[in-house]
Motif scaffolding. Structure first.
Motif, short mmCIF file in Angstrom:
data_model
loop_
_atom_site.label_atom_id
_atom_site.label_comp_id
_atom_site.label_asym_id
_atom_site.label_seq_id
_atom_site.Cartn_x
_atom_site.Cartn_y
_atom_site.Cartn_z
N SER A 59 0.84 -0.99 -0.15
CA SER A 59 0.03 0.10 -0.06
C SER A 59 1.07 1.09 -0.18
N LEU A 60 2.24 1.05 0.42
CA LEU A 60 3.00 2.23 0.56
C LEU A 60 4.36 2.16 0.02
N LYS A 61 4.28 1.53 -1.22
CA LYS A 61 5.37 0.99 -2.00
C LYS A 61 6.35 2.04 -2.32
N GLU A 62 5.84 3.16 -2.98
CA GLU A 62 6.69 4.40 -3.48
C GLU A 62 7.15 4.89 -2.25
N GLU A 63 6.11 5.32 -1.19
CA GLU A 63 6.56 6.08 -0.21
C GLU A 63 7.77 5.25 0.73
N ILE A 64 7.49 4.30 0.87
CA ILE A 64 8.81 3.27 1.73
C ILE A 64 10.14 3.20 0.80
N ALA A 65 9.92 3.17 -0.45
CA ALA A 65 11.18 3.24 -1.21
C ALA A 65 12.13 4.59 -1.33
N ALA A 66 11.27 5.74 -0.95
CA ALA A 66 11.87 6.79 -0.80
C ALA A 66 12.54 7.07 0.64
N ILE A 67 12.20 6.41 1.73
CA ILE A 67 13.05 6.48 3.08
C ILE A 67 13.84 5.41 3.15
N HIS A 68 14.68 5.79 4.19
CA HIS A 68 15.74 4.82 4.78
C HIS A 68 15.24 3.79 5.74
N ALA A 69 14.39 3.88 6.46
CA ALA A 69 14.01 2.75 7.55
C ALA A 69 12.51 2.83 7.80
N PHE A 70 11.82 1.80 7.73
CA PHE A 70 10.35 1.91 8.12
C PHE A 70 10.22 0.73 8.98
N THR A 71 9.56 0.93 10.10
CA THR A 71 9.27 -0.51 10.92
C THR A 71 7.88 -0.39 11.27
N GLN A 72 7.18 -1.26 11.34
CA GLN A 72 5.68 -1.28 11.68
C GLN A 72 5.13 -2.36 12.54
N LYS A 73 3.91 -2.17 13.25
CA LYS A 73 3.28 -2.82 14.14
C LYS A 73 1.83 -2.88 13.61
N GLY A 74 1.25 -3.98 13.38
CA GLY A 74 -0.08 -4.01 12.87
C GLY A 74 -1.09 -4.88 13.84
N PHE A 75 -2.06 -4.07 13.97
CA PHE A 75 -3.28 -4.84 14.99
C PHE A 75 -4.64 -4.67 14.33
N THR A 76 -5.42 -5.66 14.73
CA THR A 76 -6.78 -5.41 14.62
C THR A 76 -7.41 -4.77 15.60
N PRO A 77 -8.56 -4.05 15.42
CA PRO A 77 -9.06 -3.30 16.48
C PRO A 77 -9.14 -3.80 17.82
N ASP A 78 -9.75 -5.46 17.63
CA ASP A 78 -9.86 -6.03 18.83
C ASP A 78 -8.57 -6.50 19.60
N GLU A 79 -7.53 -6.62 18.76
CA GLU A 79 -6.29 -7.02 19.34
C GLU A 79 -5.74 -5.77 20.10
N TRP A 80 -5.97 -4.52 19.70
CA TRP A 80 -5.47 -3.40 20.11
C TRP A 80 -6.30 -3.06 21.45
N ILE A 81 -7.49 -3.23 21.37
CA ILE A 81 -8.27 -3.07 22.59
C ILE A 81 -7.85 -4.05 23.64
N ALA A 82 -7.67 -5.21 23.14
CA ALA A 82 -7.20 -6.44 24.22
C ALA A 82 -6.05 -6.18 24.84
N GLN A 83 -4.96 -5.25 24.13
CA GLN A 83 -3.89 -5.09 24.98
C GLN A 83 -3.83 -3.75 25.75
N GLY A 84 -5.01 -3.07 25.57
CA GLY A 84 -5.32 -2.12 26.50
C GLY A 84 -5.31 -0.64 25.93
N GLY A 85 -5.35 -0.95 24.69
CA GLY A 85 -5.35 0.54 23.68
C GLY A 85 -6.80 0.78 23.54
N SER A 86 -6.79 2.05 23.02
CA SER A 86 -8.36 2.84 22.88
C SER A 86 -8.34 3.36 21.51
N LEU A 87 -9.54 3.14 21.12
CA LEU A 87 -9.84 3.75 19.70
C LEU A 87 -10.45 5.02 19.68
#
Length: 87
Positions: A59-87
């Motif tokens: 989804s971000l192919k062009e943007e990621i190619a233009a930068i040096h480093a990109f780290t990501q963590k992805g969660f579903t809404p249920d996973e995020w809430i289960a670990q104490g996050g809020s939406l």
């Protein structure tokens, strides 16, 4: 393409990945060459970590190619809430 900022990257992720929450941290001190992101999206439902990373990278192919480093963590809404996050 203009240099990425944390705000512009956040907007791209929200629109392209239907994200309900996006946290972007510029790890490069403001020069836009390294970003760490947390993405909460219903598109991650049923996908393992590798599949989620591929979805983001495609989804971000062009943007990621233009930068040096990109780290990501992805969660579903249920996973995020289960670990104490809020939406």
């Amino acid at each position: 393409m203009a240099a990425l900022t944390a705000d512009s990257l956040k907007e791209l992720i929200e629109s392209r990945l239907q994200a309900s929450l996006v946290q972007v941290e510029d790890m490069s001190g403001g020069c836009g060459q390294a970003f760490a992101v947390v993405i909460v999206s219903p598109l991650f439902q049923g996908k393992n970590k590798l599949m989620r990373h591929r979805l983001v990278n495609n989804s971000l192919k062009e943007e990621i190619a233009a930068i040096h480093a990109f780290t990501q963590k992805g969660f579903t809404p249920d996973e995020w809430i289960a670990q104490g996050g809020s939406l």
